[in-house]
Design an enzyme around this catalytic site. Structure first.
Site, PDB file in Angstrom:
ATOM      1  N   CYS A   1       0.822  -1.209   0.000  1.00 52.87           N
ATOM      2  CA  CYS A   1       0.000   0.000   0.000  1.00 52.87           C
ATOM      3  C   CYS A   1       0.865   1.271   0.000  1.00 52.87           C
ATOM      4  CB  CYS A   1      -0.980  -0.048   1.161  1.00 52.87           C
ATOM      5  SG  CYS A   1      -2.475   0.943   0.923  1.00 52.87           S
TER       6      CYS A   1
ATOM      7  N   HIS B   1      -3.553  -6.087   1.883  1.00 54.11           N
ATOM      8  CA  HIS B   1      -3.328  -6.327   3.303  1.00 54.11           C
ATOM      9  C   HIS B   1      -3.860  -7.722   3.619  1.00 54.11           C
ATOM     10  CE1 HIS B   1      -2.453  -2.034   3.760  1.00 54.11           C
ATOM     11  NE2 HIS B   1      -3.553  -1.793   3.055  1.00 54.11           N
TER      12      HIS B   1
END
Length: 242
Positions: free
Chosen positions: A94, A195
């Site tokens: 990310c 994630h």
């Protein structure tokens, strides 16, 4: 760190550990120890220098301001760049993924220089935020099963010619460009929006980093029943109609 240890470096846990990505460090460390490897783990805070002698560097996600601060400090430090030049493996998630590219949009709405370790550029998306489970088919050259993860980002990441898509999404938005790509990688540097933590959902991805760091084609088998139960649960959930 011992010269004989597998050296795992967790980069800036004080800035880039918002979404549970520290779990990636725990998984790769555990899977190395299960193979009888001597592991030295170093958590490097943002006020500390990045060592250049690590074997695997892990970078997590974070909010906009910590991302900018992390990028500024990594540019000044240059240790991560030198580690890659020495052949180190880097896996980023990310905000960390965006930092490894050429530039991204920071919390001030400005273009922030990245490290240029991946040939990608990230901008801020104009549509809905990308949130939810992801299923993706990893690049066949990496020889791994389908990936599962969870995305939560507004960024849109465009790949340049020197970056390969890490995967093609079946469910989810991935890089947000509309072309179905998710993440990016070159020979030793990887980035993803997933994630989960992504290594808990995809333990063979953690093993890939170990094999690259050790320069081996295979690792001894381990008990993956817990991981497989988690994978199957999350894949089934993602495949349910909305």
């Amino acid at each position: 760190m011992s010269d004989n240890s597998l050296r795992i470096v967790w980069v800036y846990p004080d800035l880039l550990s918002t979404y549970g990505d520290q779990g990636n460090v725990l998984v790769v460390e555990r899977r190395a120890r299960q193979r009888g490897l001597d592991v030295a783990r170093l958590d490097v805070r943002s006020d500390q220098p990045i060592p250049t002698s690590g074997d695997i560097y892990l970078i997590g996600g974070g909010e906009d301001r910590p991302q900018r601060l992390a990028a500024e400090r990594l540019r000044r430090d240059s240790g991560l760049t030198r580690a890659v030049e020495n052949g180190a493996i880097v896996f980023s998630v990310c905000a960390g993924y965006q930092i490894l590219g050429h530039e991204f949009i920071n919390d001030l709405g400005q273009r922030e220089p990245g490290l240029g370790l991946l040939d990608v550029v990230s901008v801020r998306g104009e549509g809905e935020r990308c949130v939810g489970d992801v299923l993706a088919d990893i690049d066949p050259r990496l020889g791994l099963p389908q990936l599962t993860g969870f995305e939560n980002h507004q960024g849109v990441t465009h790949l340049g010619p020197a970056a390969r898509p890490l995967a093609q999404v079946r469910a989810g938005r991935g890089n947000g460009t509309g072309d179905g790509t998710e993440g990016a990688y070159n020979d030793t540097v990887f980035g993803t929006y997933m994630h989960g933590p992504v290594f808990a959902r995809n333990p063979l991805l953690a093993d890939l980093l170990l094999k690259l760091a050790l320069d081996v084609n295979a690792l001894p088998p381990t008990d993956d029943r817990w991981f497989e139960a988690l994978r199957n649960e999350r894949i089934a959930a993602a495949e349910q109609p909305a």
